[in-house]
Every structure is written in structure tokens, then in C-alpha cells.
Design a protein around this motif. Structure first.
Motif, PDB file in Angstrom:
ATOM      1  N   ASP A 100     -40.087  33.822  10.587  1.00 17.61           N
ATOM      2  CA  ASP A 100     -39.849  34.093  12.011  1.00 17.61           C
ATOM      3  C   ASP A 100     -40.868  33.363  12.883  1.00 17.61           C
ATOM      4  OD1 ASP A 100     -37.701  35.697  11.431  1.00 17.61           O
ATOM      5  OD2 ASP A 100     -38.734  37.599  11.829  1.00 17.61           O
ATOM      6  N   VAL A 101     -42.137  33.459  12.501  1.00 23.26           N
ATOM      7  CA  VAL A 101     -43.203  32.809  13.261  1.00 23.26           C
ATOM      8  C   VAL A 101     -42.974  31.301  13.276  1.00 23.26           C
ATOM      9  CG1 VAL A 101     -45.680  32.300  13.302  1.00 23.26           C
ATOM     10  CG2 VAL A 101     -44.907  34.646  12.953  1.00 23.26           C
ATOM     11  N   LYS A 105     -40.228  29.630  12.981  1.00 22.64           N
ATOM     12  CA  LYS A 105     -39.061  29.292  13.819  1.00 22.64           C
ATOM     13  C   LYS A 105     -39.415  29.209  15.300  1.00 22.64           C
ATOM     14  CE  LYS A 105     -36.133  32.379  12.105  1.00 22.64           C
ATOM     15  NZ  LYS A 105     -35.022  33.248  11.809  1.00 22.64           N
ATOM     16  N   HIS A 106     -40.456  29.935  15.715  1.00 17.73           N
ATOM     17  CA  HIS A 106     -40.823  30.015  17.129  1.00 17.73           C
ATOM     18  C   HIS A 106     -42.038  29.155  17.491  1.00 17.73           C
ATOM     19  CE1 HIS A 106     -38.276  33.570  16.566  1.00 17.73           C
ATOM     20  NE2 HIS A 106     -37.918  33.323  17.801  1.00 17.73           N
ATOM     21  N   GLU A 107     -42.435  28.270  16.579  1.00 17.52           N
ATOM     22  CA  GLU A 107     -43.581  27.396  16.838  1.00 17.52           C
ATOM     23  C   GLU A 107     -43.337  26.593  18.122  1.00 17.52           C
ATOM     24  OE1 GLU A 107     -46.488  24.354  14.356  1.00 17.52           O
ATOM     25  OE2 GLU A 107     -44.562  24.908  13.502  1.00 17.52           O
ATOM     26  N   GLN A 117     -43.313  27.899  21.123  1.00 13.87           N
ATOM     27  CA  GLN A 117     -42.753  28.772  22.154  1.00 13.87           C
ATOM     28  C   GLN A 117     -43.782  29.752  22.698  1.00 13.87           C
ATOM     29  OE1 GLN A 117     -39.267  30.695  20.591  1.00 13.87           O
ATOM     30  NE2 GLN A 117     -38.142  28.781  20.369  1.00 13.87           N
ATOM     31  N   VAL A 139     -45.212  33.393  23.418  1.00 19.78           N
ATOM     32  CA  VAL A 139     -45.179  34.686  22.737  1.00 19.78           C
ATOM     33  C   VAL A 139     -46.061  35.672  23.489  1.00 19.78           C
ATOM     34  CG1 VAL A 139     -44.729  33.761  20.420  1.00 19.78           C
ATOM     35  CG2 VAL A 139     -47.086  34.018  21.184  1.00 19.78           C
ATOM     36  N   ARG A 154     -49.049  30.468  23.938  1.00 18.36           N
ATOM     37  CA  ARG A 154     -48.098  29.590  23.252  1.00 18.36           C
ATOM     38  C   ARG A 154     -48.463  29.515  21.778  1.00 18.36           C
ATOM     39  NH1 ARG A 154     -44.141  26.873  25.074  1.00 18.36           N
ATOM     40  NH2 ARG A 154     -44.832  27.076  27.220  1.00 18.36           N
ATOM     41  N   ARG A 178     -44.065  39.255  20.192  1.00 19.72           N
ATOM     42  CA  ARG A 178     -42.748  39.255  20.831  1.00 19.72           C
ATOM     43  C   ARG A 178     -42.484  37.835  21.306  1.00 19.72           C
ATOM     44  NH1 ARG A 178     -40.182  41.360  25.794  1.00 19.72           N
ATOM     45  NH2 ARG A 178     -42.142  41.013  26.849  1.00 19.72           N
ATOM     46  N   TYR A 179     -41.329  37.306  20.924  1.00 18.74           N
ATOM     47  CA  TYR A 179     -40.981  35.928  21.270  1.00 18.74           C
ATOM     48  C   TYR A 179     -40.315  35.902  22.635  1.00 18.74           C
ATOM     49  CZ  TYR A 179     -41.812  35.717  16.281  1.00 18.74           C
ATOM     50  OH  TYR A 179     -42.378  35.845  15.046  1.00 18.74           O
ATOM     51  N   ASP A 201     -39.458  32.836  24.591  1.00 19.54           N
ATOM     52  CA  ASP A 201     -38.556  31.717  24.914  1.00 19.54           C
ATOM     53  C   ASP A 201     -37.187  31.920  24.268  1.00 19.54           C
ATOM     54  OD1 ASP A 201     -40.599  30.614  26.273  1.00 19.54           O
ATOM     55  OD2 ASP A 201     -40.917  28.906  24.938  1.00 19.54           O
TER      56      ASP A 201
END
Length: 88
Positions: free
Chosen positions: A18-19, A21-23, A25, A27, A44, A85-86, A88
Motif C-alpha cells: 500500500d505504501v 503504491k502511494h509513493e 503522494q 499523506v 509527501r 492516510r493517503y 491524493d
């Protein structure tokens, strides 16, 4: 090894995925400071490594804008000492 340990390994793998995937973005990190005190910070997610990840924050309080980084481990999230919490 108990079945709980296997469950934790699976959860840890999911957290890492999960982390990753959100690189790059935004948070929101919620950090526990004991006795029901929490601190929320928005930054970020800049770098993701095997055992930890880096969040870059910009502090706009004051005259100058300061940028700083903090690292977190996946176990911080697993043990719920830190929530992510993501945005973007």
C-alpha cells in the motif's frame, strides 16, 4: 510460529504494498504521543525502502519555510502507533 505471526507477516506485506503504491503522494500521518495525545502532520511520501519509508514535511510556521524528513517503519503502522492516510 503461531498463526498470529503468519497473519502479522501478511499484514506487513500488505502495508508495504500500500505504501509503495502511494509513493510521491500526499499523506496524513497521525502519531501517538501517549495518554490519548495525537499529532497530525501532512507531508509527501518521498521514498519507500524495504524496512522503512520517508515522509517529507514543510513547516510554514514563522518567516522561513523549512523542509524536513521523518522516517517510519511498517511495524509503526502494524502496531497502530502511527496511522497513515493517503490524500491524493
Amino acid at each position: 510460529m503461531s498463526s498470529d505471526a503468519f497473519a502479522d507477516v501478511a499484514k506487513m506485506k500488505k502495508i508495504k504494498e500500500d505504501v509503495k503504491k502511494h509513493e510521491g503522494q500526499l499523506v496524513e500521518m497521525t502519531l501517538e504521543h501517549g495518554r490519548k495525545r495525537e499529532k497530525n502532520k501532512i507531508g509527501r511520501l518521498t521514498e519507500v525502502y524495504q524496512s522503512l519509508f520517508i515522509v517529507e514535511y514543510t513547516d510554514k510556521s514563522g518567516v522561513t519555510e523549512n523542509t524536513y524528513v521523518e522516517s517510519y517503519t511498517y511495524s509503526d503502522i502494524l502496531t497502530e502507533k502511527t496511522l497513515i492516510r493517503y490524500l491524493d
